[in-house]
Design an enzyme around this catalytic site. Sequence first.
Site, PDB file in Angstrom:
ATOM      1  N   PHE A 127       0.858  -1.183   0.000  1.00 44.53           N
ATOM      2  CA  PHE A 127       0.000   0.000   0.000  1.00 44.53           C
ATOM      3  C   PHE A 127       0.899   1.241   0.000  1.00 44.53           C
ATOM      4  O   PHE A 127       1.865   1.318   0.769  1.00 44.53           O
ATOM      5  CB  PHE A 127      -0.893  -0.034   1.243  1.00 44.53           C
ATOM      6  CG  PHE A 127      -1.958   1.020   1.250  1.00 44.53           C
ATOM      7  CD1 PHE A 127      -3.122   0.842   0.520  1.00 44.53           C
ATOM      8  CD2 PHE A 127      -1.804   2.178   1.977  1.00 44.53           C
ATOM      9  CE1 PHE A 127      -4.114   1.812   0.526  1.00 44.53           C
ATOM     10  CE2 PHE A 127      -2.781   3.163   1.990  1.00 44.53           C
ATOM     11  CZ  PHE A 127      -3.940   2.972   1.256  1.00 44.53           C
ATOM     12  N   ASP A 199       2.008  -4.798   8.714  1.00 44.90           N
ATOM     13  CA  ASP A 199       0.828  -3.956   8.605  1.00 44.90           C
ATOM     14  C   ASP A 199      -0.382  -4.886   8.459  1.00 44.90           C
ATOM     15  O   ASP A 199      -0.447  -5.685   7.514  1.00 44.90           O
ATOM     16  CB  ASP A 199       0.952  -3.016   7.389  1.00 44.90           C
ATOM     17  CG  ASP A 199      -0.197  -2.013   7.308  1.00 44.90           C
ATOM     18  OD1 ASP A 199      -1.299  -2.328   7.805  1.00 44.90           O
ATOM     19  OD2 ASP A 199       0.002  -0.931   6.728  1.00 44.90           O
ATOM     20  N   TYR A 224     -10.977   1.023  10.915  1.00 46.27           N
ATOM     21  CA  TYR A 224     -12.171   1.434  10.150  1.00 46.27           C
ATOM     22  C   TYR A 224     -12.502   0.492   9.002  1.00 46.27           C
ATOM     23  O   TYR A 224     -13.478   0.696   8.315  1.00 46.27           O
ATOM     24  CB  TYR A 224     -12.048   2.878   9.650  1.00 46.27           C
ATOM     25  CG  TYR A 224     -10.834   3.206   8.812  1.00 46.27           C
ATOM     26  CD1 TYR A 224     -10.735   2.792   7.495  1.00 46.27           C
ATOM     27  CD2 TYR A 224      -9.784   3.959   9.338  1.00 46.27           C
ATOM     28  CE1 TYR A 224      -9.620   3.106   6.731  1.00 46.27           C
ATOM     29  CE2 TYR A 224      -8.671   4.285   8.585  1.00 46.27           C
ATOM     30  CZ  TYR A 224      -8.586   3.848   7.277  1.00 46.27           C
ATOM     31  OH  TYR A 224      -7.491   4.153   6.531  1.00 46.27           O
ATOM     32  N   LYS A 225     -11.673  -0.548   8.805  1.00 45.20           N
ATOM     33  CA  LYS A 225     -11.955  -1.531   7.748  1.00 45.20           C
ATOM     34  C   LYS A 225     -12.775  -2.669   8.364  1.00 45.20           C
ATOM     35  O   LYS A 225     -13.924  -2.470   8.732  1.00 45.20           O
ATOM     36  CB  LYS A 225     -10.647  -1.973   7.108  1.00 45.20           C
ATOM     37  CG  LYS A 225      -9.999  -0.819   6.327  1.00 45.20           C
ATOM     38  CD  LYS A 225      -8.614  -1.117   5.812  1.00 45.20           C
ATOM     39  CE  LYS A 225      -8.082   0.079   5.016  1.00 45.20           C
ATOM     40  NZ  LYS A 225      -6.642   0.038   4.812  1.00 45.20           N
ATOM     41  N   ARG A 373     -12.475  -4.914  -6.721  1.00 43.61           N
ATOM     42  CA  ARG A 373     -12.305  -5.566  -5.422  1.00 43.61           C
ATOM     43  C   ARG A 373     -13.664  -5.847  -4.801  1.00 43.61           C
ATOM     44  O   ARG A 373     -14.539  -4.969  -4.795  1.00 43.61           O
ATOM     45  CB  ARG A 373     -11.584  -4.632  -4.443  1.00 43.61           C
ATOM     46  CG  ARG A 373     -10.132  -4.483  -4.609  1.00 43.61           C
ATOM     47  CD  ARG A 373      -9.468  -3.918  -3.357  1.00 43.61           C
ATOM     48  NE  ARG A 373     -10.135  -2.774  -2.747  1.00 43.61           N
ATOM     49  CZ  ARG A 373      -9.666  -2.117  -1.706  1.00 43.61           C
ATOM     50  NH1 ARG A 373      -8.538  -2.499  -1.129  1.00 43.61           N
ATOM     51  NH2 ARG A 373     -10.314  -1.094  -1.193  1.00 43.61           N
TER      52      ARG A 373
HETATM   53  C1  PLP Z   1      -5.946   1.205   4.534  1.00 42.86           C
HETATM   54  C2  PLP Z   1      -4.480   1.050   4.720  1.00 42.86           C
HETATM   55  C3  PLP Z   1      -3.745   2.023   5.391  1.00 42.86           C
HETATM   56  C4  PLP Z   1      -4.428   3.272   5.852  1.00 42.86           C
HETATM   57  O1  PLP Z   1      -3.574   4.169   6.469  1.00 42.86           O
HETATM   58  P1  PLP Z   1      -4.187   5.515   7.058  1.00 42.86           P
HETATM   59  O2  PLP Z   1      -3.085   6.102   7.794  1.00 42.86           O
HETATM   60  O3  PLP Z   1      -5.384   5.145   7.876  1.00 42.86           O
HETATM   61  O4  PLP Z   1      -4.631   6.345   5.901  1.00 42.86           O
HETATM   62  C5  PLP Z   1      -2.388   1.802   5.614  1.00 42.86           C
HETATM   63  N1  PLP Z   1      -1.791   0.675   5.163  1.00 42.86           N
HETATM   64  C6  PLP Z   1      -2.484  -0.272   4.491  1.00 42.86           C
HETATM   65  C7  PLP Z   1      -1.792  -1.494   4.031  1.00 42.86           C
HETATM   66  C8  PLP Z   1      -3.835  -0.098   4.238  1.00 42.86           C
HETATM   67  O5  PLP Z   1      -4.519  -1.020   3.564  1.00 42.86           O
END
Ligand code: PLP
Length: 412
Positions: A127, A199, A224-225, A373
Site C-alpha cells: 500500500f 501492517d 475502520y476496515k 475488489r
Molecule cells: C488502509 C491502509 C492504510 C491506511 O492508512 P491511514 O493512515 O489510515 O490512511 C495503511 N496501510 C495499508 C496497508 C492499508 O490497507
Amino acid sequence: MTRNDCLVRDAHDDLGALRDQFDLPDGVIYLDGNSLGARPKSALARAQALIRDEWGTGLIRSWNDAGWFALPCRLGDRVAPLIGAAAGEVVVTDTTSINLFKALAAALRMQSGDPARRVIVTERANFPTDIYIAQGLTLWLAQNWSLRLVDSPEEIPDALDERCALLLLTHVNYRSGYQHDLAALTALAHARGALAVWDLAHSAGAVPLELGAAGADFAVGCTYKYLNGGPGAPAFIWVPRRHQEAFAQPLAGWWGHAAPFAMAPEFAPAAGIARALCGTQPVLSLALVECGLAVFEQTSMQAIRAKSLALSDLFIALVEDGCAGHPLTLVTPRAHERRGSQVSFAHPHGYAVMQALIARGVIGDYRAPHIMRFGFTPLYTRFADVWDAAATLRAILHENAYDRAAAPTAVT
Ligand SMILES: *Cc1c(COP(=O)(O)O)cnc(C)c1O
C-alpha cells in the site's frame, strides 16, 4: 449451488444473527467492508451519549469519570485477542500511517548498531502509504538508510541479506488479497538478522492472527476496515512486551510520558505500551471503535475465517462459471492459506464495470489498474448476497451494460 441453497445456508449460519447488529441500507449489497466497515447500530446511541452526557454534562470531568484518558489502552486490550497479542501490548491511537512511522523508527533505532545493515525491504505492491512512510524515514535519517522494493513475494527470501535491517510487509495485500505467511517470513527475517514489521490493515478482523506466537517484532493496523470502527477511526499499534523497554519513538509526546501530569520538562517514557502514544486523542471517533469490537467478542476469528473462505470460494465459483467467456482474470490466490477476505478480478474495463455494479446496488470498489475488489465481511455478508452480486456482475457483462469510455476519477 442455487440461490435457494444460499438462503438455506444463511438460515443455518451461526454468524447470521450478528448481521442484525449492523445498520445496512435496503437494496444495497455491501462488499466494501474491507475499505470502510458498516456501522454497528450501537454506534449511534454511543455517539449521542458521548456528545450529550459525557461531553455536554461531564465536561472536563469526563477525562477521568467517563474513562476517556484510559480509552486508547483499554481499546488496545480488546483488539489484542483478535491479533494474538497479550493485554498491555496494543494501543488504539493515531492513524496507521503515523503508527507505522513510530514502529519503523523504533525498529531502525534497535538495528542502528550495525552500520552494515541499512536496508528496509518491502514490496513494490505494498500500500503506497507504507512505502512513502518508509521512504520518508530513510530520507529523514540520512544515515545511508535505503528502501529496497521487491517485485514479488518469491523475491523476499533473497532480499533478506546481510544488509537488511528490517522486513516491512502488509500481511494481506490491499489490491490482490494475497496473504503472506506471517510466521514463516518472521522466522526467516530473524534467521537473517532482520526485524519483521507487519501492517495488518487488511488482516485484523478478517483472518486469525497469532502475532505473539509468530514472534513478530511490531505491527500496526486499521480499525475502520474489517473492525467497523467508523470513518477515519484511530488505528492500533502492537509492541510485544519483550520490545517495550527498547521501544523509543520520535513522536514522543506528553501522552507517552511516564507521568503526563507532572508536566516535567524532560521526557521519560511510560513503562508499557502507553509510550507509543503521542498526544490528545480524538475521543469521539476513538469511543466508537468499541462498538465494532463488541460484535467480534460474540464470536471467534475461527468462525469468521471459515465463513469468509466459504463466501469467497462461492463468489469465485459463481463468477467463473457465470461469466465464462468474458475477459475476467482472478487476481486473488485460490489457495486458502494465501487468501485474505477479499476477491479481486481484473477486467480491461474494471472501473466502468464497477461503476455499473454500484449503480445496481452492489458496492465493491476499484483499484488501478483494472482491478475490481469485492470484500467479504462475514459479520454481515450473506451467502445470498454473494449469489446476487455474482448474478448482477454476470448480467452487466452479458448485456454489455457499462460505459467503456468511463475513466477513474475519485476513489469510490
Ligand atoms: C488502509 C491502509 C492504510 C491506511 O492508512 P491511514 O493512515 O489510515 O490512511 C495503511 N496501510 C495499508 C496497508 C492499508 O490497507
